[in-house]
Design a protein around this motif. Structure first.
Motif, PDB file in Angstrom:
ATOM      1  N   THR A  40      -0.461 -15.108   4.433  1.00 35.31           N
ATOM      2  CA  THR A  40      -1.708 -14.755   3.753  1.00 35.31           C
ATOM      3  C   THR A  40      -2.092 -13.307   4.030  1.00 35.31           C
ATOM      4  O   THR A  40      -2.401 -12.545   3.102  1.00 35.31           O
ATOM      5  CB  THR A  40      -2.843 -15.691   4.209  1.00 35.31           C
ATOM      6  N   ILE A  41      -2.054 -12.908   5.286  1.00 40.34           N
ATOM      7  CA  ILE A  41      -2.439 -11.541   5.642  1.00 40.34           C
ATOM      8  C   ILE A  41      -1.462 -10.534   5.044  1.00 40.34           C
ATOM      9  O   ILE A  41      -1.871  -9.497   4.509  1.00 40.34           O
ATOM     10  CB  ILE A  41      -2.556 -11.395   7.170  1.00 40.34           C
ATOM     11  N   ASN A  42      -0.163 -10.832   5.089  1.00 37.77           N
ATOM     12  CA  ASN A  42       0.826  -9.911   4.526  1.00 37.77           C
ATOM     13  C   ASN A  42       0.673  -9.764   3.018  1.00 37.77           C
ATOM     14  O   ASN A  42       0.801  -8.663   2.487  1.00 37.77           O
ATOM     15  CB  ASN A  42       2.246 -10.352   4.877  1.00 37.77           C
ATOM     16  N   ILE A  43       0.388 -10.847   2.310  1.00 34.23           N
ATOM     17  CA  ILE A  43       0.179 -10.767   0.863  1.00 34.23           C
ATOM     18  C   ILE A  43      -1.043  -9.926   0.547  1.00 34.23           C
ATOM     19  O   ILE A  43      -1.006  -9.065  -0.343  1.00 34.23           O
ATOM     20  CB  ILE A  43       0.076 -12.178   0.254  1.00 34.23           C
ATOM     21  N   LEU A  44      -2.134 -10.142   1.275  1.00 34.99           N
ATOM     22  CA  LEU A  44      -3.359  -9.385   1.014  1.00 34.99           C
ATOM     23  C   LEU A  44      -3.184  -7.899   1.324  1.00 34.99           C
ATOM     24  O   LEU A  44      -3.642  -7.038   0.562  1.00 34.99           O
ATOM     25  CB  LEU A  44      -4.512  -9.973   1.825  1.00 34.99           C
ATOM     26  N   VAL A  45      -2.497  -7.576   2.401  1.00 34.13           N
ATOM     27  CA  VAL A  45      -2.271  -6.172   2.744  1.00 34.13           C
ATOM     28  C   VAL A  45      -1.327  -5.524   1.732  1.00 34.13           C
ATOM     29  O   VAL A  45      -1.528  -4.369   1.342  1.00 34.13           O
ATOM     30  CB  VAL A  45      -1.723  -6.045   4.189  1.00 34.13           C
ATOM     31  N   THR A  46      -0.324  -6.262   1.265  1.00 34.98           N
ATOM     32  CA  THR A  46       0.585  -5.732   0.251  1.00 34.98           C
ATOM     33  C   THR A  46      -0.158  -5.440  -1.048  1.00 34.98           C
ATOM     34  O   THR A  46       0.066  -4.401  -1.679  1.00 34.98           O
ATOM     35  CB  THR A  46       1.748  -6.710   0.005  1.00 34.98           C
ATOM     36  N   ILE A  47      -1.053  -6.328  -1.457  1.00 35.38           N
ATOM     37  CA  ILE A  47      -1.870  -6.078  -2.647  1.00 35.38           C
ATOM     38  C   ILE A  47      -2.723  -4.834  -2.447  1.00 35.38           C
ATOM     39  O   ILE A  47      -2.832  -3.996  -3.354  1.00 35.38           O
ATOM     40  CB  ILE A  47      -2.741  -7.310  -2.972  1.00 35.38           C
ATOM     41  N   LEU A  48      -3.298  -4.683  -1.281  1.00 36.76           N
ATOM     42  CA  LEU A  48      -4.101  -3.499  -0.985  1.00 36.76           C
ATOM     43  C   LEU A  48      -3.260  -2.226  -1.046  1.00 36.76           C
ATOM     44  O   LEU A  48      -3.687  -1.214  -1.621  1.00 36.76           O
ATOM     45  CB  LEU A  48      -4.745  -3.640   0.396  1.00 36.76           C
ATOM     46  N   LEU A  49      -2.050  -2.253  -0.480  1.00 36.12           N
ATOM     47  CA  LEU A  49      -1.180  -1.083  -0.500  1.00 36.12           C
ATOM     48  C   LEU A  49      -0.724  -0.738  -1.920  1.00 36.12           C
ATOM     49  O   LEU A  49      -0.679   0.437  -2.300  1.00 36.12           O
ATOM     50  CB  LEU A  49       0.030  -1.304   0.405  1.00 36.12           C
ATOM     51  N   ILE A  50      -0.402  -1.750  -2.716  1.00 38.63           N
ATOM     52  CA  ILE A  50       0.015  -1.498  -4.103  1.00 38.63           C
ATOM     53  C   ILE A  50      -1.128  -0.911  -4.909  1.00 38.63           C
ATOM     54  O   ILE A  50      -0.935   0.045  -5.671  1.00 38.63           O
ATOM     55  CB  ILE A  50       0.556  -2.791  -4.746  1.00 38.63           C
ATOM     56  N   SER A  51      -2.334  -1.453  -4.740  1.00 36.71           N
ATOM     57  CA  SER A  51      -3.468  -0.902  -5.479  1.00 36.71           C
ATOM     58  C   SER A  51      -3.784   0.523  -5.032  1.00 36.71           C
ATOM     59  O   SER A  51      -4.157   1.365  -5.853  1.00 36.71           O
ATOM     60  CB  SER A  51      -4.694  -1.802  -5.327  1.00 36.71           C
ATOM     61  N   SER A  52      -3.599   0.818  -3.756  1.00 37.94           N
ATOM     62  CA  SER A  52      -3.797   2.189  -3.276  1.00 37.94           C
ATOM     63  C   SER A  52      -2.766   3.123  -3.878  1.00 37.94           C
ATOM     64  O   SER A  52      -3.093   4.240  -4.280  1.00 37.94           O
ATOM     65  CB  SER A  52      -3.688   2.251  -1.759  1.00 37.94           C
ATOM     66  N   PHE A  53      -1.510   2.667  -3.972  1.00 37.34           N
ATOM     67  CA  PHE A  53      -0.465   3.493  -4.563  1.00 37.34           C
ATOM     68  C   PHE A  53      -0.740   3.765  -6.040  1.00 37.34           C
ATOM     69  O   PHE A  53      -0.597   4.888  -6.508  1.00 37.34           O
ATOM     70  CB  PHE A  53       0.892   2.812  -4.404  1.00 37.34           C
ATOM     71  N   VAL A  54      -1.167   2.746  -6.762  1.00 33.33           N
ATOM     72  CA  VAL A  54      -1.485   2.929  -8.184  1.00 33.33           C
ATOM     73  C   VAL A  54      -2.649   3.883  -8.348  1.00 33.33           C
ATOM     74  O   VAL A  54      -2.641   4.752  -9.239  1.00 33.33           O
ATOM     75  CB  VAL A  54      -1.772   1.565  -8.842  1.00 33.33           C
ATOM     76  N   GLU A  55      -3.653   3.771  -7.487  1.00 39.83           N
ATOM     77  CA  GLU A  55      -4.796   4.668  -7.574  1.00 39.83           C
ATOM     78  C   GLU A  55      -4.383   6.118  -7.291  1.00 39.83           C
ATOM     79  O   GLU A  55      -4.812   7.045  -7.983  1.00 39.83           O
ATOM     80  CB  GLU A  55      -5.879   4.252  -6.584  1.00 39.83           C
ATOM     81  N   ILE A  56      -3.526   6.327  -6.294  1.00 39.08           N
ATOM     82  CA  ILE A  56      -3.047   7.677  -5.983  1.00 39.08           C
ATOM     83  C   ILE A  56      -2.175   8.197  -7.119  1.00 39.08           C
ATOM     84  O   ILE A  56      -2.254   9.371  -7.493  1.00 39.08           O
ATOM     85  CB  ILE A  56      -2.272   7.674  -4.647  1.00 39.08           C
ATOM     86  N   LEU A  57      -1.351   7.334  -7.692  1.00 37.44           N
ATOM     87  CA  LEU A  57      -0.435   7.741  -8.748  1.00 37.44           C
ATOM     88  C   LEU A  57      -1.172   8.199 -10.006  1.00 37.44           C
ATOM     89  O   LEU A  57      -0.790   9.172 -10.625  1.00 37.44           O
ATOM     90  CB  LEU A  57       0.500   6.571  -9.085  1.00 37.44           C
ATOM     91  N   TYR A  58      -2.257   7.519 -10.354  1.00 34.74           N
ATOM     92  CA  TYR A  58      -2.970   7.814 -11.593  1.00 34.74           C
ATOM     93  C   TYR A  58      -4.255   8.602 -11.390  1.00 34.74           C
ATOM     94  O   TYR A  58      -5.000   8.799 -12.347  1.00 34.74           O
ATOM     95  CB  TYR A  58      -3.258   6.524 -12.359  1.00 34.74           C
ATOM     96  N   ALA A  59      -4.506   9.057 -10.197  1.00 36.20           N
ATOM     97  CA  ALA A  59      -5.733   9.830  -9.950  1.00 36.20           C
ATOM     98  C   ALA A  59      -5.548  11.283 -10.279  1.00 36.20           C
ATOM     99  O   ALA A  59      -4.538  11.853 -10.344  1.00 36.20           O
ATOM    100  CB  ALA A  59      -6.152   9.681  -8.504  1.00 36.20           C
TER     101      ALA A  59
END
Length: 59
Positions: A40-59
């Motif tokens: 559970t914790i690994n899935i939630l942290v992975t989602i957080l990291l992916i969303s951070s990467f997408v935000e950095i990529l498109y910012a």
């Protein structure tokens, strides 16, 4: 940019897993429930990291 983020993500996941292990030991979570906690914790942290990467990529 991608390689730096991947190195950062691996470092974050490693530290989160160390802290999760400490939590399991401190709270005396039974052995049969620990994989579910880690998953559970690994899935939630992975989602957080992916969303951070997408935000950095498109910012």
């Amino acid at each position: 940019m991608i390689s730096i983020f991947i190195i950062f993500a691996v470092f974050i996941l490693y530290n989160i897993n160390k802290m999760t292990n400490s939590l399991c030991l401190q709270k005396d979570i039974p052995e049969d429930r620990q994989p579910k906690v880690f998953r559970t914790i690994n899935i939630l942290v992975t989602i957080l990291l992916i969303s951070s990467f997408v935000e950095i990529l498109y910012a």
